[in-house]
Write a protein that holds these residues in place. Structure first.
Motif, PDB file in Angstrom:
ATOM      1  N   TRP A 104      -6.892  12.254   4.950  1.00 38.14           N
ATOM      2  CA  TRP A 104      -5.754  11.743   4.168  1.00 38.14           C
ATOM      3  C   TRP A 104      -6.232  10.731   3.124  1.00 38.14           C
ATOM      4  O   TRP A 104      -5.852  10.789   1.959  1.00 38.14           O
ATOM      5  N   HIS A 105      -7.077   9.808   3.539  1.00 38.37           N
ATOM      6  CA  HIS A 105      -7.577   8.774   2.635  1.00 38.37           C
ATOM      7  C   HIS A 105      -8.368   9.404   1.489  1.00 38.37           C
ATOM      8  O   HIS A 105      -8.238   8.998   0.317  1.00 38.37           O
ATOM      9  N   THR A 106      -9.177  10.425   1.800  1.00 38.09           N
ATOM     10  CA  THR A 106      -9.947  11.107   0.762  1.00 38.09           C
ATOM     11  C   THR A 106      -9.029  11.766  -0.255  1.00 38.09           C
ATOM     12  O   THR A 106      -9.241  11.650  -1.476  1.00 38.09           O
ATOM     13  N   GLU A 107      -8.000  12.458   0.219  1.00 35.05           N
ATOM     14  CA  GLU A 107      -7.070  13.145  -0.674  1.00 35.05           C
ATOM     15  C   GLU A 107      -6.336  12.163  -1.581  1.00 35.05           C
ATOM     16  O   GLU A 107      -6.149  12.416  -2.766  1.00 35.05           O
ATOM     17  N   VAL A 108      -5.903  11.046  -1.024  1.00 37.96           N
ATOM     18  CA  VAL A 108      -5.204  10.043  -1.835  1.00 37.96           C
ATOM     19  C   VAL A 108      -6.154   9.440  -2.867  1.00 37.96           C
ATOM     20  O   VAL A 108      -5.793   9.230  -4.032  1.00 37.96           O
ATOM     21  N   SER A 109      -7.389   9.197  -2.459  1.00 35.92           N
ATOM     22  CA  SER A 109      -8.367   8.574  -3.348  1.00 35.92           C
ATOM     23  C   SER A 109      -8.796   9.489  -4.482  1.00 35.92           C
ATOM     24  O   SER A 109      -9.233   9.002  -5.546  1.00 35.92           O
ATOM     25  N   LEU A 110      -8.668  10.798  -4.299  1.00 35.18           N
ATOM     26  CA  LEU A 110      -9.072  11.737  -5.341  1.00 35.18           C
ATOM     27  C   LEU A 110      -8.288  11.553  -6.631  1.00 35.18           C
ATOM     28  O   LEU A 110      -8.735  11.970  -7.701  1.00 35.18           O
ATOM     29  N   ALA A 111      -7.124  10.922  -6.540  1.00 35.63           N
ATOM     30  CA  ALA A 111      -6.336  10.668  -7.754  1.00 35.63           C
ATOM     31  C   ALA A 111      -7.054   9.694  -8.675  1.00 35.63           C
ATOM     32  O   ALA A 111      -6.828   9.694  -9.894  1.00 35.63           O
ATOM     33  N   GLY A 112      -7.918   8.836  -8.113  1.00 29.70           N
ATOM     34  CA  GLY A 112      -8.631   7.851  -8.921  1.00 29.70           C
ATOM     35  C   GLY A 112      -7.694   6.923  -9.653  1.00 29.70           C
ATOM     36  O   GLY A 112      -7.978   6.496 -10.779  1.00 29.70           O
ATOM     37  N   ASP A 113      -6.577   6.575  -9.039  1.00 29.12           N
ATOM     38  CA  ASP A 113      -5.527   5.794  -9.690  1.00 29.12           C
ATOM     39  C   ASP A 113      -5.356   4.456  -8.969  1.00 29.12           C
ATOM     40  O   ASP A 113      -5.028   4.410  -7.779  1.00 29.12           O
ATOM     41  N   SER A 114      -5.572   3.380  -9.708  1.00 33.29           N
ATOM     42  CA  SER A 114      -5.496   2.046  -9.103  1.00 33.29           C
ATOM     43  C   SER A 114      -4.096   1.709  -8.601  1.00 33.29           C
ATOM     44  O   SER A 114      -3.929   0.848  -7.747  1.00 33.29           O
ATOM     45  N   ARG A 115      -3.077   2.412  -9.106  1.00 29.73           N
ATOM     46  CA  ARG A 115      -1.715   2.134  -8.669  1.00 29.73           C
ATOM     47  C   ARG A 115      -1.502   2.491  -7.195  1.00 29.73           C
ATOM     48  O   ARG A 115      -0.584   1.965  -6.553  1.00 29.73           O
ATOM     49  N   LEU A 116      -2.340   3.376  -6.674  1.00 27.69           N
ATOM     50  CA  LEU A 116      -2.208   3.755  -5.276  1.00 27.69           C
ATOM     51  C   LEU A 116      -3.007   2.856  -4.343  1.00 27.69           C
ATOM     52  O   LEU A 116      -2.738   2.812  -3.140  1.00 27.69           O
ATOM     53  N   THR A 117      -3.961   2.118  -4.897  1.00 34.68           N
ATOM     54  CA  THR A 117      -4.883   1.348  -4.061  1.00 34.68           C
ATOM     55  C   THR A 117      -4.158   0.300  -3.231  1.00 34.68           C
ATOM     56  O   THR A 117      -4.367   0.198  -2.004  1.00 34.68           O
ATOM     57  N   ASP A 118      -3.314  -0.497  -3.857  1.00 34.06           N
ATOM     58  CA  ASP A 118      -2.612  -1.549  -3.128  1.00 34.06           C
ATOM     59  C   ASP A 118      -1.698  -0.975  -2.053  1.00 34.06           C
ATOM     60  O   ASP A 118      -1.550  -1.556  -0.974  1.00 34.06           O
ATOM     61  N   ALA A 119      -1.092   0.157  -2.339  1.00 39.02           N
ATOM     62  CA  ALA A 119      -0.203   0.787  -1.359  1.00 39.02           C
ATOM     63  C   ALA A 119      -0.981   1.266  -0.142  1.00 39.02           C
ATOM     64  O   ALA A 119      -0.502   1.161   0.996  1.00 39.02           O
ATOM     65  N   VAL A 120      -2.182   1.801  -0.368  1.00 40.80           N
ATOM     66  CA  VAL A 120      -3.024   2.228   0.749  1.00 40.80           C
ATOM     67  C   VAL A 120      -3.423   1.021   1.594  1.00 40.80           C
ATOM     68  O   VAL A 120      -3.386   1.068   2.831  1.00 40.80           O
ATOM     69  N   VAL A 121      -3.782  -0.070   0.944  1.00 43.04           N
ATOM     70  CA  VAL A 121      -4.136  -1.299   1.665  1.00 43.04           C
ATOM     71  C   VAL A 121      -2.953  -1.793   2.487  1.00 43.04           C
ATOM     72  O   VAL A 121      -3.109  -2.259   3.632  1.00 43.04           O
ATOM     73  N   GLU A 122      -1.755  -1.686   1.914  1.00 42.77           N
ATOM     74  CA  GLU A 122      -0.542  -2.103   2.629  1.00 42.77           C
ATOM     75  C   GLU A 122      -0.377  -1.311   3.923  1.00 42.77           C
ATOM     76  O   GLU A 122      -0.081  -1.876   4.980  1.00 42.77           O
ATOM     77  N   VAL A 123      -0.577   0.002   3.845  1.00 41.57           N
ATOM     78  CA  VAL A 123      -0.484   0.831   5.048  1.00 41.57           C
ATOM     79  C   VAL A 123      -1.546   0.421   6.062  1.00 41.57           C
ATOM     80  O   VAL A 123      -1.273   0.303   7.265  1.00 41.57           O
TER      81      VAL A 123
END
Length: 548
Positions: free
Chosen positions: A451-470
């Protein structure tokens, strides 16, 4: 003198028919490009005939008729002998025949076409909402094949028939039929989703078969040819295969007690069954029932996601079609800012559902790929929970676009609305899937990594903080009770982040930006039409509008 029979001025949208449900769905075409790659063009060509049928007035009419004239149980024949058969309206048979001819059953498991599961998933999204009830036996037939892998003999006996594109209705010996359909019966009165509490008993016979005695509380499509069930054998909970017609040509001792009177899904004959020493073959080892059936569960969960995506797409198509022709307050509804916000918001929800459905279908194509297996294990319960929940909200909003017209049966919207909660309940309700997500988080680290790999493939910093929150929430779960309490929030958030990554990578920026801004960065609390300013809602709506 005024003619009393003269028509009043008409300010109504035409019926959405006469279009190709594949070729006019830009989100679906984009998803095929993303996940089928160089085979996308071939898949579109293969699906084009189904698209024309799905967008036809004929299909629309058959869908209405199949639900207007629901199935009827015929327990006895004219001589008083027990037959336990169900009679259906001809439109049900038309839908079943059309689905099978276009590969919506188990054909993907036997097809030599490229990416047959992705093809089926795309076809499912284009087709299923035409008449959702008959899709249930399509799904069960599709899902039965991987479970048959537990018995090579039964697999060889049944898979060719289950993979057939021919609809051969009626109870006859399996060898005499041109095509077979499968059903399943897992839940019982006392247990529901907790199948380990099942009390149905299986007794071994001298010839290697088993005798089944007990009941099933929900079994859809009782006129199907074979059923996968769970029962208690001496070695524990075990999976069995029951034919409606025994190998000796006799009717199996399966009694249909009644058909369920349901909220929706009226065309589908969901039933309560009793087994009176019914004949069955064992599927897998005694005591391995849950392990045997898990592949069927995975396949049915995928179809729940695809079915909800299909309903969303149909709702968005109907709503945008109506809004593009209905005038109010000095202009077309589709051009009104408030309505544009609502339609665009629904459209990005639908596109996200389409992408996650086809992405999971691609994972089915790659059973030997470690990442794909792990992603499927993690993302299936995520998507099943989230997409199926969102379908009901979207269906209600789409109905409201029509105003009072949407509350009238002739619009077709009430049927879609009644169907919308079903996939969220089938194959494990919301809590069952959220708790399954917790099991993966706690016991399947490769699933979390996928899951983390798939989300990271976007290469978008807007998702980074949300992943950290989870990750912070997960780290602060102090005990099992707190984890269970937060399971739904975790599941929903992880599903949205996966959808966001897929849209960023594969959809136009105006779609992805709207989704990320509202679902990831904003507070989109389930109310459609709350997209923030500055987004290109007109482009989103025009993308979702069917082209006749």
């Amino acid at each position: 003198m005024t003619d009393p029979f003269a028509r009043h001025p008409v300010n109504q949208a035409s019926v959405l028919a006469g279009h190709n449900a594949v070729l006019t769905d830009e989100a679906l075409l984009g998803a095929l490009d993303a996940y089928a790659g160089e085979d996308a063009s071939a898949l579109v060509t293969s699906l084009t005939p189904l698209g024309w049928v799905a967008g036809s007035a004929e299909a629309r009419e058959h869908g209405v008729l199949a639900n207007s004239y629901p199935p009827a149980l015929k327990t006895l024949d004219r001589f008083g002998d027990r037959i336990d058969e169900v009679e259906f309206h001809p439109s049900w048979h038309w839908c079943m025949r059309t689905s099978l001819e276009h590969g919506m059953g188990a054909t993907a498991w036997t097809s030599d076409e490229p990416l047959p599961h992705v093809r089926r998933a795309a076809g499912y999204i284009a087709w299923a909402a035409i008449e959702p009830g008959h899709i249930c036996p399509m799904t069960m037939t599709y899902a039965a094949v991987p479970a048959l892998g537990a018995s090579p003999e039964l697999d060889a006996l049944l898979s060719p028939g289950l993979g057939s594109t021919e609809y051969d209705f009626g109870l006859r010996p399996l060898a005499d039929k041109r095509g077979l359909l499968a059903g399943m019966g897992m839940t019982e009165k006392q247990g529901g989703s907790d199948v380990r509490t099942n009390v149905t008993v299986a007794t071994a016979q001298d010839d290697g078969s088993y005798s089944i005695r007990g009941h099933k509380w929900f079994t859809s499509a009782p006129m199907n040819d074979v059923f996968l069930i769970l029962a208690q054998a001496p070695g524990g909970l075990t999976c069995f295969l029951l034919p409606r017609i025994c190998p000796d040509g006799s009717r199996n001792k399966i009694a249909i007690m009644r058909l369920k009177d349901k909220l929706g899904n009226k065309s589908n004959a969901s039933s309560e069954l009793e087994f009176h020493d019914a004949f069955a073959w064992r599927l897998g080892q005694e005591g391995a029932g849950v392990r045997t059936i898990i592949e069927m569960v995975a396949a049915t969960r995928l179809d729940c996601v695809l079915g909800s995506a299909a309903l969303m797409r149909r709702c968005v198509a109907e709503a945008t079609w109506h809004a593009a022709q209905r005038s109010a307050f000095g202009g077309l509804l589709i051009d009104k800012p408030a309505m544009s916000n609502v339609l665009a918001d629904m459209a990005i929800e639908s596109e996200a559902a389409t992408h996650i459905g086809l992405r999971l279908a691609l994972a089915v194509e790659r059973p030997d790929d470690e990442h794909e297996r792990a992603l499927r294990r993690m993302a299936l319960p995520l998507a099943k929970f989230w997409v199926c929940k969102r379908a009901s909200f979207l269906a209600a909003e789409a109905l409201e676009v029509f105003g009072g017209n949407g509350y009238a049966e002739e619009s077709g919207m009430p049927l879609l609305f009644r169907e919308s909660p079903l996939n969220s309940i089938w194959e494990g309700s919301g809590n069952v899937n959220a708790l399954d997500v917790l099991r993966v988080l706690q016991k399947v680290p490769e699933g979390v990594e996928a899951w983390h790999t798939e989300v990271s493939l976007a290469g978008d910093s807007r998702l980074t903080d949300a992943v950290v929150e989870v990750q912070k929430v997960l780290a602060n779960l102090s005990d099992a009770a707190s984890a269970e309490y937060s399971a739904r929030w975790i599941t929903a958030r992880m599903a949205v982040l996966l959808q966001a990554s897929l849209l960023i990578r594969h959809s136009p920026s105006f779609v992805a930006d709207a989704f990320v801004t509202s679902r990831v960065l904003g507070n989109h609390a389930g109310v459609f039409g709350t997209l923030p300013p500055g987004l290109d809602t007109d482009a989103i709506v025009r993308r979702a509008l069917p082209k006749a």
